[in-house]
Write an enzyme that holds these catalytic residues in place. Sequence first.
Site, short mmCIF file in Angstrom:
data_model
loop_
_atom_site.label_atom_id
_atom_site.label_comp_id
_atom_site.label_asym_id
_atom_site.label_seq_id
_atom_site.Cartn_x
_atom_site.Cartn_y
_atom_site.Cartn_z
N GLU A 1 -1.18 8.79 9.69
CA GLU A 1 -0.45 7.54 9.13
C GLU A 1 -0.24 6.58 9.65
O GLU A 1 -0.58 5.33 9.30
CB GLU A 1 0.82 8.55 8.81
CG GLU A 1 1.97 7.64 8.06
CD GLU A 1 1.46 7.14 6.82
OE1 GLU A 1 1.23 8.07 5.92
OE2 GLU A 1 1.05 6.10 6.31
N ASP B 1 -2.11 2.87 8.44
CA ASP B 1 -0.95 1.79 8.59
C ASP B 1 -1.57 0.64 9.15
O ASP B 1 -1.70 -0.68 8.54
CB ASP B 1 0.36 2.11 8.86
CG ASP B 1 0.96 3.09 7.88
OD1 ASP B 1 0.43 3.65 6.81
OD2 ASP B 1 2.43 3.47 8.27
N SER C 1 0.51 5.96 0.91
CA SER C 1 0.56 5.49 1.95
C SER C 1 -0.53 4.66 2.31
O SER C 1 -0.52 3.84 3.29
CB SER C 1 0.10 6.80 3.07
OG SER C 1 1.14 7.27 3.56
#
Length: 589
Positions: free
Chosen positions: A297, A301, A508
């Site tokens: 994650e 990002d 996400s």
Amino acid sequence: MLLLPAFVLLLAGLCGAKPLAGKRWNDLAVKHAWVEIPRGWEFHSKPPGDHLLDMRIGLKQAKLEELISSLYEVSDPAHERYGAHLTKEEVDALVAPHPASVGAVESWLQHHGINPSDAHFRSAGGEWITIRVSVAQAERMLGTTYGVYYHAASGSSVVRTMEYSLPQELHSHVDVVTPTTYFGTLHSMRSTSFVQAHSTVGDEDSFAAEISPLAVPASCGTTITPACLRALYNTTAYVPKATATNKLGVSGYLGEFANDADLQTFFKTFRTDAVGGTFTHVQVNGGLNTQSDPGVEANLDIQYTEGISFPTPNTYYSTGGSPPFLADSFTPTNTNEPYLDWLNFILNQTTIPQTFTTSYGDDEQTVPQDYATSVCNLFAQLGARGSSVMFSSGDEGVGGGACTTNDGTNRKIFQPAFPASCPFVTSVGGTQKVNPEVAINFSGGGFSRYFAQPSYQTTAVSSFLNGLGTKFAGLFNATGRAYPDVAAQATGFQVVVGGRTESVAGTSCSSPTFAGVVALLNDFRISEGKAPLGFLNPLFYSTAKTGFNDIVSGSNPGCGQAGFTAGVGWDPVTGLGTPDFLRLQALVA
Ligand SMILES: *[C@@H]1O[C@H](CO)[C@@H](O)[C@H](O)[C@H]1NC(C)=O
Ligand SMILES: *[C@@H]1O[C@H](CO)[C@@H](O)[C@H](O)[C@H]1NC(C)=O
Ligand SMILES: *[C@@H]1O[C@H](CO)[C@@H](O)[C@H](O)[C@H]1NC(C)=O
Ligand SMILES: *[C@@H]1O[C@H](CO)[C@@H](O)[C@H](O)[C@H]1NC(C)=O
């Protein structure tokens, strides 16, 4: 109501507690209670009475209404105050509690033998007071019994309670006390990730070059790189200029941090002009940054915010919050309260990034309403200060699993996600394919059961509801804050993790992508001597609504239902649509 044995024990413990001396502070009334142990958690044991907690008390803000009306005025392009964001000092003054609230809370603390000046932490506005207390003391203060609860799916244990009380007199002075009934099932909005066969990623150096800024190649329909997103959302030709002032912040939780070497590999493969570009690591409340075993994650990002916004300076905030519960009395726990840890930290800074993205969330109903409201009001502070705050809308369509209420009635309802449902954030849903982009079927969307529909979206949401008629009546709250607000690509993202390229899906992916585009809009505004965009929704639903590619097909099934359908105009699958940077740039000029 089914009472589980552990809960019966807790109640028995509570009834046996000795009454407190002093009538003023003896008159307890329940502040929040669950009727069932939050799903996925089980009672494990009773913590030792001398186990320490960092108890956080959120005091009622005397001028909350003024803060919210200021937020709307400075965020409304039609208002004369548009762009006149507040300074930290101005916000601190608006969030300060009334002196009577401070007085009442302090004398309650004194009654319990706590010297208010020993407070471990006080927010600059004074609306949050943190004190270190033992479990036994917290139990006396809150008329409750704490338990150690275990969450099998994540392996985490927390010290929480099924309900807590406050003296009657404090109910009008205190919004929330933690850690109490927010157990935290916070999770990343990354629905899938798998290691991609190397051949599909292409030559190490070919990707950036092969895609012309003007055309979106068909390969972007299945495999997403920064070049795809920059072409699709028309940012390729934009060169950031305000890099001395403009910043983008990524907030991450659950021990995740992003890896520097992976970012370089990513740039070498997918954005060669950015090779050498870095980001700043900030650790909050024991957040990690060991650089080994980075999070998918976190890497996703930062690789995509930088992949789009480079050379805008990016910061990754790694917030701690789920250390193992240790039954020793010297390790204070305030585990899984990550939003408050991060928000209290960031709001204490004088200068903060103009754009933020977060890809984490919970089912709204698992967050106590008092807690959710306090956190949502903290996002309002970020907006008032001039920051744009993006959240992923969730990966389960209108809801994952059985979708029943947790109020004891087990009624079937769609499950909104929080913080995506907070009216003061911009919630980002997901799309897939190109020419045309269509909604991705896991895109989280729906209507809050906690937060009322803000006026900025009334027109857009009413037209959707008129078209929907009575479909799904009773399954969602038509007067609630509707989300998502916008959308972006959500599948096939090429992410480098531990040197290998993985393909990642989830909203996400969408939130950092959208935030990357917003950071460029902020760069444009700042380089023209204008204020950054701040809280985006009032602008997006009004003068900027033509700056989006409307997504008109696809749906978001969930809860065993077909879900909402994307169509012309706003819908609870893809919101207003995906960003067209060039059109938005013209609209915010
Ligand atoms: C943005 O790019 C798309 C192609 O993805 C194109 O159709 C559109 O016209 C572009 N917008 C502007 C304002 O040039
Ligand atoms: C808040 O900022 C002030 C001034 O920089 C600093 O002294 C204080 O330690 C900060 N508090 C927290 C909790 O970060
Ligand atoms: C969503 O789409 C995927 C891939 O197209 C499919 O495998 C999945 O079954 C769909 N999910 C639902 C709930 O329809
Ligand atoms: C619907 O939302 C409103 C806020 O607009 C809230 O007060 C109400 O409790 C919600 N109703 C349900 C059934 O969730």
